[in-house]
Write an enzyme that holds these catalytic residues in place. Structure first.
Site, short mmCIF file in Angstrom:
data_model
loop_
_atom_site.label_atom_id
_atom_site.label_comp_id
_atom_site.label_asym_id
_atom_site.label_seq_id
_atom_site.Cartn_x
_atom_site.Cartn_y
_atom_site.Cartn_z
N ARG A 15 0.81 -1.23 0.00
CA ARG A 15 0.00 0.00 0.00
C ARG A 15 0.84 1.27 0.00
O ARG A 15 0.31 2.36 -0.15
CB ARG A 15 -0.95 -0.01 1.21
CG ARG A 15 -2.15 -0.90 1.00
CD ARG A 15 -2.95 -1.07 2.27
NE ARG A 15 -2.27 -1.94 3.22
CZ ARG A 15 -2.61 -2.03 4.51
NH1 ARG A 15 -3.59 -1.32 4.99
NH2 ARG A 15 -1.95 -2.85 5.30
N LYS A 22 9.12 -0.91 2.51
CA LYS A 22 8.43 -0.09 3.51
C LYS A 22 9.33 0.38 4.64
O LYS A 22 9.29 1.55 5.03
CB LYS A 22 7.23 -0.87 4.07
CG LYS A 22 6.52 -0.08 5.16
CD LYS A 22 5.10 -0.50 5.37
CE LYS A 22 4.99 -1.77 6.14
NZ LYS A 22 3.59 -2.03 6.54
N THR A 79 3.09 -13.56 10.86
CA THR A 79 4.07 -13.09 11.85
C THR A 79 4.72 -14.26 12.60
O THR A 79 5.90 -14.19 12.95
CB THR A 79 3.39 -12.14 12.86
OG1 THR A 79 2.20 -12.76 13.35
CG2 THR A 79 3.04 -10.81 12.22
N ASP A 102 8.16 -1.54 10.99
CA ASP A 102 7.34 -0.41 10.53
C ASP A 102 6.60 0.29 11.67
O ASP A 102 5.66 1.03 11.44
CB ASP A 102 6.36 -0.87 9.44
CG ASP A 102 5.43 -1.99 9.91
OD1 ASP A 102 5.52 -2.38 11.08
OD2 ASP A 102 4.63 -2.47 9.08
N ASN A 168 -3.61 -5.59 20.56
CA ASN A 168 -2.22 -6.04 20.51
C ASN A 168 -1.42 -5.08 19.65
O ASN A 168 -1.74 -4.85 18.49
CB ASN A 168 -2.21 -7.45 19.89
CG ASN A 168 -0.80 -7.96 19.64
OD1 ASN A 168 0.11 -7.64 20.39
ND2 ASN A 168 -0.64 -8.76 18.59
N ARG A 332 27.39 27.40 1.81
CA ARG A 332 27.65 26.00 1.42
C ARG A 332 28.78 25.38 2.23
O ARG A 332 29.46 26.06 2.99
CB ARG A 332 27.93 25.95 -0.09
CG ARG A 332 26.68 26.32 -0.93
CD ARG A 332 26.99 26.38 -2.40
NE ARG A 332 27.70 25.18 -2.85
CZ ARG A 332 28.49 25.15 -3.92
NH1 ARG A 332 28.66 26.24 -4.66
NH2 ARG A 332 29.08 24.02 -4.26
N LYS A 350 31.09 29.38 -0.46
CA LYS A 350 31.45 27.96 -0.41
C LYS A 350 32.88 27.83 0.06
O LYS A 350 33.76 28.51 -0.48
CB LYS A 350 31.31 27.31 -1.79
CG LYS A 350 31.50 25.81 -1.77
CD LYS A 350 32.21 25.26 -2.98
CE LYS A 350 33.69 25.53 -2.94
NZ LYS A 350 34.43 24.96 -4.08
N SER A 404 32.54 47.06 -6.59
CA SER A 404 31.46 46.24 -7.16
C SER A 404 31.83 45.63 -8.50
O SER A 404 32.65 46.18 -9.24
CB SER A 404 30.21 47.11 -7.35
OG SER A 404 29.76 47.54 -6.10
C1 UD1 Z 1 -0.37 -7.96 13.59
C2 UD1 Z 1 -0.91 -8.79 14.76
C3 UD1 Z 1 -2.09 -8.08 15.40
C4 UD1 Z 1 -1.68 -6.68 15.85
C5 UD1 Z 1 -1.08 -5.90 14.67
C6 UD1 Z 1 -0.48 -4.62 15.17
C7 UD1 Z 1 -0.54 -11.14 14.19
C8 UD1 Z 1 -1.13 -12.36 13.67
N1 UD1 Z 1 -1.33 -10.07 14.26
O1 UD1 Z 1 -1.39 -7.91 12.61
O2 UD1 Z 1 -2.56 -8.80 16.52
O3 UD1 Z 1 -2.81 -5.99 16.36
O4 UD1 Z 1 -0.01 -6.66 14.05
O5 UD1 Z 1 -0.07 -3.87 14.06
O6 UD1 Z 1 0.64 -11.12 14.55
N2 UD1 Z 1 5.62 -9.52 8.78
C9 UD1 Z 1 6.65 -10.30 8.33
N3 UD1 Z 1 6.38 -11.48 7.74
C10 UD1 Z 1 5.12 -11.95 7.62
C11 UD1 Z 1 4.06 -11.17 8.08
C12 UD1 Z 1 4.34 -9.96 8.67
O7 UD1 Z 1 7.81 -9.91 8.42
O8 UD1 Z 1 4.97 -13.06 7.09
C13 UD1 Z 1 5.92 -8.25 9.39
C14 UD1 Z 1 5.37 -7.07 8.59
O9 UD1 Z 1 6.35 -6.59 7.70
C15 UD1 Z 1 5.05 -6.07 9.68
C16 UD1 Z 1 4.70 -6.92 10.89
O10 UD1 Z 1 5.26 -8.18 10.64
O11 UD1 Z 1 6.15 -5.27 10.01
C17 UD1 Z 1 3.22 -7.02 11.13
O12 UD1 Z 1 2.61 -7.60 10.02
P1 UD1 Z 1 1.16 -7.21 9.55
O13 UD1 Z 1 0.80 -8.01 8.40
O14 UD1 Z 1 1.06 -5.74 9.45
O15 UD1 Z 1 0.32 -7.70 10.83
P2 UD1 Z 1 -1.20 -7.46 11.07
O16 UD1 Z 1 -1.97 -8.40 10.26
O17 UD1 Z 1 -1.48 -6.03 10.96
CA CA Z 2 0.04 -3.92 10.31
#
Ligand code: UD1
Ligand code: CA
Length: 454
Positions: A15, A22, A79, A102, A168, A332, A350, A404
């Site tokens: 996105r 990102k 995750t 992020d 969370n 500069r 400069k 000048s």
């Molecule tokens: C996750 C949590 C959710 C929480 C939310 C907070 C889980 C299942 N859910 O949801 O409870 O409220 O974050 O923002 O954990 N990432 C990876 N690899 C993956 C998936 C994700 O590295 O396979 C990283 C993403 O880059 C990101 C972070 O993990 O930095 C969170 O992933 P994202 O998909 O945003 O999690 P949510 O579904 O929002």
């Molecule tokens: Ca997220």
């Protein structure tokens, strides 16, 4: 026990609609992941484990540090799957702190607080927050004794669970040994077909552990970035917070919403910043420094009492006390101004050293120059420092007056007390205390007729 930071940064960030991964997107000119590393780095972790996937080469290039262990997650299966990839880097006696690449602004104090919740009897602790609008987040489920029982994701939640405001943040602290065991039991039978890290909460409860929670001091600490609108929003919140800190230090801001600090600023007393000022890199402002509207200050040190008038651009320079700069001045890299120097409109400096009380007030270029004190450089003076291949120095002594529209062809020396007649092109040493000029004698052709149209 060793602190092991496990930072999840494999997500694509579709996105953001950007070629830049990102976690490399800038917040206050620093990549999101840079904020995470700087802040969590203050906890002195024994290990830093970075889970990367999309754009991993780019991410590795930007953060190429021997302190980081890189783990590839080629397919983003959730995750839990991401942390599973980090298992080879996790020891049983690690204290693991799971962070998201992020989520940039979590304070070290908050993370300390979360880590202090875990011990042998409490191997898992969560950072949670109450949100007025919890949409999209995993909800924290608690029993009638207010003990955490599980996390349910938005897409798996029932109507009652969706009403829960405690969410969370994704940030959690967990003992290595238990984490290893729980991760091996993860399933992906849920609405998204993903391996949810959050499923380990119910496992911990099943194993008879009480799950503790900690909370950040503000929502900004746990805001993640998924699109450019959220990035902008977080930028504004962060800038507002930095402005607040400056005001607490006594800085007068004409509008706290129109200041951008993309780096670090150190201030003395009674500093005043007008609207549209941008601070980059490391900036140090002495007592009473005033910066006018729409100035950009990058890596500069400005001593007390100096005034920078509007629309001036200063980069990698050191300014003395009680100088007057601008409006529309460009300073500069490599420039060093002594005290009471005046630099006026449309003047570019400069790599110039300028002595006490010297003035370059209008429309000039002064580069690769050593200038003494009490010099007056007339409007439109140019130091011609470049022959197309090499750069040369101009040396100007004390009490020099340059008329000048003069060109000083470097390498060249103007000795102490010399005066250069206006409109001169100076190629050889101008001796001390003499008037030197080089221009054709003025003549008038008597009886000359203007041409007429044929
Ligand atoms: C996750 C949590 C959710 C929480 C939310 C907070 C889980 C299942 N859910 O949801 O409870 O409220 O974050 O923002 O954990 N990432 C990876 N690899 C993956 C998936 C994700 O590295 O396979 C990283 C993403 O880059 C990101 C972070 O993990 O930095 C969170 O992933 P994202 O998909 O945003 O999690 P949510 O579904 O929002
Ligand atoms: Ca997220």
């Amino acid at each position: 026990m060793n602190l092991n930071l496990v930072i999840l940064a494999a997500g694509k960030g579709t996105r953001m609609r950007s070629k830049l991964p990102k976690v490399l997107q800038p917040l206050a000119a620093k990549p999101l992941l840079g904020h995470v590393l700087d802040r969590a780095g203050q906890l002195n972790p024994a290990k830093i484990t970075l889970v990367v996937g999309h754009g991993s080469d780019q991410v590795k290039q930007v953060f190429n540090s021997p302190a980081i262990r890189w783990v590839e997650q080629t397919e983003q299966l959730g995750t839990g799957h991401a942390v599973q990839q980090a298992l080879p880097c996790i020891e049983g006696d690690d204290r693991v702190l799971i962070l998201y690449g992020d989520v940039p602004l979590t304070r070290p104090e908050t993370l300390e607080d979360l880590l202090s919740q875990i011990d042998a009897k409490h191997p898992l602790a969560l950072l949670t927050i109450n949100l007025e609008d919890p949409t999209g987040y995993g909800r924290i489920l608690r029993d009638k004794h207010h003990c955490v029982t599980a996390i349910v994701e938005q897409k798996d939640a029932n109507a009652d669970q969706l009403k829960v405001n405690e969410v969370n943040t994704g940030i959690m602290a967990v003992q290595g040994q238990q984490l290893q065991a729980w991760l091996s039991r993860l399933q992906n039978n849920n609405a998204q077909g993903e391996y949810y890290l959050t499923d380990i909460i119910a496992m911990a409860v099943d194993d008879g552990f009480q799950v503790r929670t900690a909370s950040p001091s503000s929502e900004m600490e746990v805001l993640g970035v998924n699109n450019k609108a959220q990035l902008q929003d977080l930028e504004r919140q962060f800038q507002r917070q930095q402005a607040q800190t400056l005001m607490e230090q006594g800085v007068t801001l004409l509008d706290a919403n129109r200041l951008d600090i993309r780096g670090e600023i150190e201030v003395g007393m009674d500093v005043e910043l007008d609207v549209g000022v941008i601070i980059e890199g490391q900036v140090k402002l002495g007592d009473g420094v005033k910066v006018g509207a729409y100035c950009v200050l990058k890596d500069v040190e400005i001593a007390s009492g100096t005034i920078i008038k509007p629309f001036s651009h200063l980069d990698s320079a050191k300014l003395g006390q009680n100088c007057n700069i601008g409006p529309y001045a460009r300073i500069r890299p490599g420039t060093n101004l002594s005290d009471k120097v005046n630099i006026g409109n449309f003047v570019e400096l400069k790599n110039a050293q300028v002595g006490v009380g010297s003035k370059v007030n209008h429309l000039s270029y002064v580069g690769d120059t050593n200038m003494g004190s009490d010099v007056n450089i007339g409007a439109g003076t140019i130091t011609c420092n470049y022959d197309g291949v090499n750069k040369y120095k101009t040396i100007i002594g004390n009490n020099v007056f340059v008329g000048s529209d003069s060109q000083l062809i470097a390498p060249v020396t103007i000795e102490d007390g010399a005066t250069i007649g206006a409109g001169s092109t100076i190629t050889k040493t101008a001796p001390a205390n003499e008037l030197t000029l080089s221009r054709a004698k003025q003549l008038t052709l008597k009886g000359w007729q203007k041409p007429v149209k044929k």
